[in-house]
Design a protein around this motif. Structure first.
Motif, PDB file in Angstrom:
ATOM      1  N   VAL A 167     -14.749 -23.414  49.131  1.00  0.00           N
ATOM      2  CA  VAL A 167     -15.645 -24.530  48.575  1.00  0.00           C
ATOM      3  C   VAL A 167     -16.679 -24.329  47.574  1.00  0.00           C
ATOM      4  N   LEU A 168     -17.615 -22.733  47.987  1.00  0.00           N
ATOM      5  CA  LEU A 168     -18.036 -22.433  46.878  1.00  0.00           C
ATOM      6  C   LEU A 168     -17.739 -22.213  45.144  1.00  0.00           C
ATOM      7  N   LEU A 169     -16.294 -22.333  45.986  1.00  0.00           N
ATOM      8  CA  LEU A 169     -15.983 -21.898  43.619  1.00  0.00           C
ATOM      9  C   LEU A 169     -15.906 -23.677  43.072  1.00  0.00           C
ATOM     10  N   ILE A 218     -17.752 -24.694  39.684  1.00  0.00           N
ATOM     11  CA  ILE A 218     -16.980 -25.464  38.254  1.00  0.00           C
ATOM     12  C   ILE A 218     -17.743 -26.066  38.338  1.00  0.00           C
ATOM     13  N   ASN A 219     -17.792 -27.168  39.508  1.00  0.00           N
ATOM     14  CA  ASN A 219     -18.231 -28.951  39.003  1.00  0.00           C
ATOM     15  C   ASN A 219     -19.955 -29.014  38.338  1.00  0.00           C
ATOM     16  N   ILE A 220     -20.803 -28.000  38.863  1.00  0.00           N
ATOM     17  CA  ILE A 220     -22.003 -27.479  38.317  1.00  0.00           C
ATOM     18  C   ILE A 220     -22.163 -27.346  36.337  1.00  0.00           C
ATOM     19  N   VAL A 272     -11.749 -34.740  35.488  1.00  0.00           N
ATOM     20  CA  VAL A 272     -11.932 -33.993  35.625  1.00  0.00           C
ATOM     21  C   VAL A 272     -11.905 -32.466  36.082  1.00  0.00           C
ATOM     22  N   ALA A 273     -13.382 -32.934  37.395  1.00  0.00           N
ATOM     23  CA  ALA A 273     -13.592 -31.704  38.001  1.00  0.00           C
ATOM     24  C   ALA A 273     -12.262 -31.315  38.912  1.00  0.00           C
ATOM     25  N   PRO A 328     -26.456 -38.040  40.816  1.00  0.00           N
ATOM     26  CA  PRO A 328     -26.082 -36.966  40.122  1.00  0.00           C
ATOM     27  C   PRO A 328     -26.809 -36.181  41.909  1.00  0.00           C
ATOM     28  N   LEU A 329     -26.194 -34.754  41.157  1.00  0.00           N
ATOM     29  CA  LEU A 329     -26.546 -33.349  42.486  1.00  0.00           C
ATOM     30  C   LEU A 329     -25.530 -34.148  44.005  1.00  0.00           C
TER      31      LEU A 329
END
Length: 249
Positions: A29-31, A35-37, A94-95, A222-223
């Motif tokens: 989940v974190l990886l 990438i998304n950030i 894209v994500a 956003p976020l």
């Protein structure tokens, strides 16, 4: 007649947010979130630069009718909503194109968790690397399905008066696309083809729209849109497990 349960579908994203906190799933989940950030920062920059231009261009396509010009504030809202939906799904496309190998494996781990199997990540990286070509091809299939329909809806939105319902049509279409987008990960793990998945979701369309609607809305915030993708993958896996069971009862 539409089948499924819209309100049951609404609950799957919330379940996805609960699932991403499970210890065995956190790494994958974190990886993708990391990438998304990076991706969101880049897209937000270009969106801030080009949003006003996109709106002005869309407004410029309207006929020079006095009564239409007096409603420019309404068209600003409608076109703004449509463009935000396009940008939101663009971010998702894209994500997911970048993170698709991670999401397929996350869906696999989530299904094991939901069905009571042992969740182990020992072969995680090997599985992710092996599945990259297939995962990318699935994303391309979804893009090819999305683009002609999105272009058609965008053209409809340029027609005076008809464009008043364009935002509603976009929400319905994006809700359907979000369901297709994320339920595809557990479906692909079971080697269900993309056309077969569309037929399967069509058999429980109300549940699919119920799941896709909050995902589409969250993707515009956003976020929140940074974490909604892995949560949607986990929620879609719960959808796959539960809806398949209910369809076979």
């Amino acid at each position: 007649m539409l089948k499924g349960n819209f309100f049951r579908g609404l609950g799957y994203l919330g379940e996805g947010f609960r699932l991403i906190r499970q210890p065995g799933l956190r790494l994958f989940v974190l990886l993708p979130i990391a990438i998304n950030i990076v991706l969101f920062a880049v897209l937000f920059y270009f969106m801030a630069e080009g949003f006003s231009t996109l709106i002005a261009t869309a407004m410029g396509w309207l006929p020079d009718w006095n009564w239409l010009q007096s409603l420019d504030w309404l068209f600003w809202i409608l076109y703004g909503a449509v463009i935000l939906l396009m940008l939101a799904y663009g971010f998702v496309i894209v994500a997911n194109l970048i993170g698709s190998p991670f999401y397929g494996y996350l869906a696999e781990l989530t299904e094991k968790h939901l069905t009571g199997q042992e969740v182990t990540t020992e072969d995680g990286w090997a599985t992710i690397v092996k599945d990259i070509p297939r995962a990318l091809w699935r994303e391309v299939q979804k893009i090819l399905y999305y683009l002609p329909r999105a272009i058609g809806l965008f053209i409809i939105g340029l027609v005076p008066v008809v464009n008043l319902v364009a935002a509603v049509l976009w929400f319905l279409f994006n809700s359907w696309m979000m369901a297709l987008q994320y339920v595809d990960y557990p479906a692909d793990n079971h080697r269900v083809s993309f056309p077969a998945l569309r037929r399967t979701l069509g058999g429980s369309r109300l549940s699919a729209l119920g799941f896709g609607l909050p995902v589409a809305l969250a993707a515009m915030v956003p976020l929140l849109n940074l974490v909604v993708v892995p949560a949607a993958v986990c929620g879609a896996t719960a959808f796959w497990v539960r809806e398949n069971d209910s369809n076979h009862q």
